[in-house]
Design a protein around this motif. Structure first.
Motif, PDB file in Angstrom:
ATOM      1  N   ASN A 163      53.123  45.837  34.472  1.00  0.00           N
ATOM      2  CA  ASN A 163      51.751  45.342  34.481  1.00  0.00           C
ATOM      3  C   ASN A 163      51.679  43.869  34.850  1.00  0.00           C
ATOM      4  OD1 ASN A 163      50.510  47.816  33.292  1.00  0.00           O
ATOM      5  ND2 ASN A 163      51.807  47.250  31.562  1.00  0.00           N
ATOM      6  N   GLY A 164      50.603  43.508  35.518  1.00  0.00           N
ATOM      7  CA  GLY A 164      50.301  42.111  35.731  1.00  0.00           C
ATOM      8  C   GLY A 164      49.634  41.527  34.495  1.00  0.00           C
ATOM      9  N   LYS A 165      49.424  40.204  34.486  1.00  0.00           N
ATOM     10  CA  LYS A 165      48.787  39.525  33.363  1.00  0.00           C
ATOM     11  C   LYS A 165      47.755  38.526  33.890  1.00  0.00           C
ATOM     12  CE  LYS A 165      52.060  41.275  30.613  1.00  0.00           C
ATOM     13  NZ  LYS A 165      51.806  42.387  29.683  1.00  0.00           N
ATOM     14  N   ALA A 166      46.574  38.550  33.268  1.00  0.00           N
ATOM     15  CA  ALA A 166      45.569  37.511  33.517  1.00  0.00           C
ATOM     16  C   ALA A 166      45.737  36.467  32.427  1.00  0.00           C
ATOM     17  CB  ALA A 166      44.168  38.108  33.496  1.00  0.00           C
ATOM     18  N   VAL A 167      46.145  35.269  32.798  1.00  0.00           N
ATOM     19  CA  VAL A 167      46.618  34.290  31.830  1.00  0.00           C
ATOM     20  C   VAL A 167      45.730  33.046  31.844  1.00  0.00           C
ATOM     21  CG1 VAL A 167      48.562  32.816  31.158  1.00  0.00           C
ATOM     22  CG2 VAL A 167      48.984  35.107  32.109  1.00  0.00           C
ATOM     23  N   LYS A 168      45.298  32.638  30.657  1.00  0.00           N
ATOM     24  CA  LYS A 168      44.581  31.376  30.490  1.00  0.00           C
ATOM     25  C   LYS A 168      45.595  30.274  30.190  1.00  0.00           C
ATOM     26  CE  LYS A 168      40.804  28.853  29.844  1.00  0.00           C
ATOM     27  NZ  LYS A 168      39.733  28.736  30.849  1.00  0.00           N
ATOM     28  N   VAL A 169      45.534  29.175  30.940  1.00  0.00           N
ATOM     29  CA  VAL A 169      46.412  28.030  30.730  1.00  0.00           C
ATOM     30  C   VAL A 169      45.519  26.835  30.405  1.00  0.00           C
ATOM     31  CG1 VAL A 169      48.173  26.529  31.719  1.00  0.00           C
ATOM     32  CG2 VAL A 169      48.098  28.953  32.353  1.00  0.00           C
ATOM     33  N   CYS A 186      48.116  33.937  42.309  1.00  0.00           N
ATOM     34  CA  CYS A 186      46.690  33.648  42.384  1.00  0.00           C
ATOM     35  C   CYS A 186      46.241  32.826  41.180  1.00  0.00           C
ATOM     36  CB  CYS A 186      45.874  34.941  42.418  1.00  0.00           C
ATOM     37  SG  CYS A 186      46.370  36.097  43.716  1.00  0.00           S
ATOM     38  N   THR A 187      45.301  31.940  41.417  1.00  0.00           N
ATOM     39  CA  THR A 187      44.702  31.151  40.342  1.00  0.00           C
ATOM     40  C   THR A 187      43.189  31.095  40.529  1.00  0.00           C
ATOM     41  OG1 THR A 187      44.908  29.051  41.541  1.00  0.00           O
ATOM     42  CG2 THR A 187      46.750  29.688  40.104  1.00  0.00           C
ATOM     43  N   LEU A 188      42.500  30.812  39.456  1.00  0.00           N
ATOM     44  CA  LEU A 188      41.089  30.429  39.479  1.00  0.00           C
ATOM     45  C   LEU A 188      40.960  29.115  38.732  1.00  0.00           C
ATOM     46  CD1 LEU A 188      39.175  33.786  38.804  1.00  0.00           C
ATOM     47  CD2 LEU A 188      39.300  32.521  40.955  1.00  0.00           C
ATOM     48  N   PRO A 189      40.452  28.073  39.385  1.00  0.00           N
ATOM     49  CA  PRO A 189      40.005  28.047  40.775  1.00  0.00           C
ATOM     50  C   PRO A 189      41.145  28.312  41.759  1.00  0.00           C
ATOM     51  CG  PRO A 189      40.146  25.828  39.905  1.00  0.00           C
ATOM     52  CD  PRO A 189      40.363  26.748  38.737  1.00  0.00           C
ATOM     53  N   ILE A 227      47.640  32.004  27.225  1.00  0.00           N
ATOM     54  CA  ILE A 227      47.098  33.177  26.537  1.00  0.00           C
ATOM     55  C   ILE A 227      46.938  34.330  27.511  1.00  0.00           C
ATOM     56  CG2 ILE A 227      45.169  34.060  25.165  1.00  0.00           C
ATOM     57  CD1 ILE A 227      44.500  31.105  24.502  1.00  0.00           C
ATOM     58  N   ASN A 228      47.529  35.471  27.185  1.00  0.00           N
ATOM     59  CA  ASN A 228      47.296  36.677  27.975  1.00  0.00           C
ATOM     60  C   ASN A 228      45.918  37.233  27.630  1.00  0.00           C
ATOM     61  OD1 ASN A 228      47.429  38.994  29.494  1.00  0.00           O
ATOM     62  ND2 ASN A 228      48.883  40.060  28.166  1.00  0.00           N
ATOM     63  N   MET A 229      44.998  37.183  28.587  1.00  0.00           N
ATOM     64  CA  MET A 229      43.635  37.661  28.360  1.00  0.00           C
ATOM     65  C   MET A 229      43.510  39.157  28.567  1.00  0.00           C
ATOM     66  SD  MET A 229      41.537  34.553  30.207  1.00  0.00           S
ATOM     67  CE  MET A 229      42.423  34.773  31.755  1.00  0.00           C
ATOM     68  N   PHE A 241      42.689  26.455  33.455  1.00  0.00           N
ATOM     69  CA  PHE A 241      42.519  27.327  34.612  1.00  0.00           C
ATOM     70  C   PHE A 241      43.108  28.688  34.278  1.00  0.00           C
ATOM     71  CE2 PHE A 241      46.378  24.854  34.912  1.00  0.00           C
ATOM     72  CZ  PHE A 241      47.356  25.767  35.253  1.00  0.00           C
ATOM     73  N   GLN A 242      43.071  29.602  35.252  1.00  0.00           N
ATOM     74  CA  GLN A 242      43.637  30.938  35.070  1.00  0.00           C
ATOM     75  C   GLN A 242      44.707  31.217  36.119  1.00  0.00           C
ATOM     76  OE1 GLN A 242      40.326  33.668  35.170  1.00  0.00           O
ATOM     77  NE2 GLN A 242      39.410  32.837  33.302  1.00  0.00           N
ATOM     78  N   VAL A 243      45.760  31.902  35.688  1.00  0.00           N
ATOM     79  CA  VAL A 243      46.824  32.343  36.585  1.00  0.00           C
ATOM     80  C   VAL A 243      46.930  33.862  36.479  1.00  0.00           C
ATOM     81  CG1 VAL A 243      49.284  32.250  37.120  1.00  0.00           C
ATOM     82  CG2 VAL A 243      48.121  30.204  36.304  1.00  0.00           C
ATOM     83  N   PHE A 244      47.061  34.529  37.613  1.00  0.00           N
ATOM     84  CA  PHE A 244      47.215  35.983  37.637  1.00  0.00           C
ATOM     85  C   PHE A 244      48.654  36.311  38.033  1.00  0.00           C
ATOM     86  CE2 PHE A 244      42.814  34.959  38.173  1.00  0.00           C
ATOM     87  CZ  PHE A 244      42.156  35.888  37.388  1.00  0.00           C
ATOM     88  N   LEU A 245      49.440  36.718  37.055  1.00  0.00           N
ATOM     89  CA  LEU A 245      50.854  37.007  37.280  1.00  0.00           C
ATOM     90  C   LEU A 245      51.033  38.480  37.588  1.00  0.00           C
ATOM     91  CD1 LEU A 245      52.391  35.021  34.272  1.00  0.00           C
ATOM     92  CD2 LEU A 245      52.251  34.284  36.655  1.00  0.00           C
ATOM     93  N   SER A 246      51.714  38.773  38.680  1.00  0.00           N
ATOM     94  CA  SER A 246      52.066  40.168  38.958  1.00  0.00           C
ATOM     95  C   SER A 246      53.332  40.515  38.176  1.00  0.00           C
ATOM     96  CB  SER A 246      52.255  40.373  40.463  1.00  0.00           C
ATOM     97  OG  SER A 246      53.182  39.461  40.997  1.00  0.00           O
ATOM     98  N   PRO A 247      53.740  41.772  38.138  1.00  0.00           N
ATOM     99  CA  PRO A 247      54.921  42.153  37.355  1.00  0.00           C
ATOM    100  C   PRO A 247      56.156  41.342  37.750  1.00  0.00           C
ATOM    101  CG  PRO A 247      53.724  44.108  38.036  1.00  0.00           C
ATOM    102  CD  PRO A 247      53.078  42.951  38.752  1.00  0.00           C
TER     103      PRO A 247
END
Length: 452
Positions: A36-42, A86-89, A118-120, A56-62
């Motif tokens: 699984n990937g993870k949507a992570v708050k940093v 990927c990140t947001l922004p 934090i894994n969201m 910001f947010q980081v989207f980690l793939s497996p």
């Protein structure tokens, strides 16, 4: 909520970052989940009062690893990364933000602090979000239509995620190239055990809570979302935005923020910590002990709420008045909390018998009062009037001077006001100098884990 002994968790907390005195900090966040990937708050928080200075947010793939460097850019810290995740922004290569730092702290308040990770929510194979963030030939597509949509406000991605699971591990390396020394520190990993953790995704948007959605729900401010009273209109009255969530107190499988905070307090509480120290002048040894307190923020009381007439039209600032609970007795004017006296031993079992012979430098009279300063409290050993010989800290450091150059110390992390053990994580940084290497000699940095 428990501390994961294997260093892998749903939440990671890095106890310290710094860009002071020639330092830079390298950050690495890894997703050990190979499915699984993870949507992570940093979120980076300042060392003094743990104000949000960059998030910001980081989207980690497996099996993905995201890396970045924090350096000094003029008077403030700055993040730089060439990572393909990927990140947001979309770009996080930016200076840290001083909007929530009081004027007296703006020039330096971003330079030291700690990091929340934090894994969201998990990103499951087959979903559009998984396709948008999964690396292809070493590069993630970061599909705009999926992450952002057609407008400037990011999409609500909560329905594209499943319950966040464990898998995150992180570390920071504080490195000083000019002085040829480095200190590598693992994050403290936390897991919620025995319950299902719901998706805790909040858009990376400057839309105020109560008027925009938090995930698929649109609540007004409530303790169920955060225990940070600075956002309460009856106390701190600072405007709360979607990017302020989630934080460490956001319910992570518990009933509400108060329950979450109580679990974190229990998991991280320590009456004292033990570490070795070295300050031998013959090798220019220096020792700094980092005592990071990632939940202190949630016990503050506030005064001087945002003054719109005075120019704070965005309602960004509030001043700490004191604290309650385990932090009752905090002196907000000095940012200090009184703790018990340290116990020093040398390497041959000799003990400092009278605590008044341990001085808070440069006071020659001795003292029976010992304190921790700030959210990230640094205690330097035998470094005199210029504290912090190993890490070069400046914001929240104080020196304990004792008669022994090397040995063992037990530092109190108990609030003397109410005998409460404080929630503390951290490490000891020891630096020694070898003059026999090359023409100029070289430094060696050591990291010792705290024991209790």
């Amino acid at each position: 909520m428990t501390v994961a002994q294997n260093g892998v968790g749903q939440i990671n907390v890095l106890p310290y970052y710094t860009v002071q005195n020639g330092n830079m900090t390298l950050i690495s966040i890894a997703n050990t989940d190979e499915t699984n990937g993870k949507a992570v708050k940093v979120r980076f928080r300042g060392a003094q009062f743990s104000d949000d200075v960059f998030d910001f947010q980081v989207f980690l793939s497996p099996a993905d690893v995201w890396t970045a460097a924090v350096t000094l850019d003029g008077s403030v810290a700055r993040l730089a990364t060439s990572d393909k995740s990927c990140t947001l922004p979309v770009s996080v290569n930016q200076p840290f933000v001083t909007a929530r730092l009081l004027d007296a702290n703006k020039a330096q308040g971003t330079r030291e602090g700690y990091v929340e990770i934090i894994n969201m929510g998990d990103i499951t194979p087959g979903s559009a979000l998984y396709t948008a963030t999964k690396h292809v030939n070493g590069v993630a597509p970061c599909t705009t239509a999926t992450l952002i949509g057609s407008g400037i406000t990011p999409n609500d991605l909560s329905t594209a995620m499943t319950n966040p699971t464990t898998g995150l591990t992180s570390f920071a390396t504080i490195i000083n190239v000019a002085q040829s020394k480095a200190f590598t520190v693992p994050a403290t990993a936390l897991n919620q055990v025995g319950v299902t953790v719901p998706v805790r995704y909040s858009r990376q948007a400057n839309l105020t809570i109560g008027t925009a959605s938090y995930g698929s729900v649109a609540p007004a401010f409530a303790a169920a979302q955060t225990a940070d009273s600075v956002f309460d209109t009856a106390t701190g009255n600072v405007t709360m935005y979607e990017f302020d969530l989630p934080d460490l107190s956001t319910p992570y499988g518990t009933a509400n923020a108060a329950a979450q905070l109580a679990e974190l307090q229990t998991a991280l509480a320590k009456a004292s910590v033990v570490t070795e120290y070295a300050t031998d002048d013959s090798i220019l040894a220096a020792t700094d002990v980092v005592l990071s307190q990632p939940t202190r923020r949630y016990y503050y009381t506030w005064t001087d709420t945002p003054n719109v007439a005075g120019g704070d039209t965005n309602k960004t600032l509030a001043t700490v008045a004191g604290a309650t609970g385990v932090y009752a007795g905090l002196d907000a004017a000095t940012n200090k909390l009184q703790v018990g006296a340290p116990t020093f031993y040398d390497r041959e079992e000799q003990k400092v018998v009278n605590a008044s012979s341990i001085v808070i430098s440069p006071n020659p009279q001795g003292t029976s009062t010992f304190t921790l300063t700030g959210e990230v409290s640094l205690v330097s050993i035998n470094n005199g009037a210029t504290p912090s010989g190993a890490l070069g800290a400046a914001l929240t450091v104080q020196d304990y001077t004792t008669i022994y150059a090397d040995g063992l110390v037990r530092l109190s992390t108990t609030n003397l006001s109410n005998s409460s053990p404080l929630p503390v994580i951290g490490f000891t940084a020891v630096n020694v100098f070898n003059s026999g290497v090359g023409a100029a000699g070289t430094n060696y940095g050591q990291v010792l884990p705290l024991k209790w």
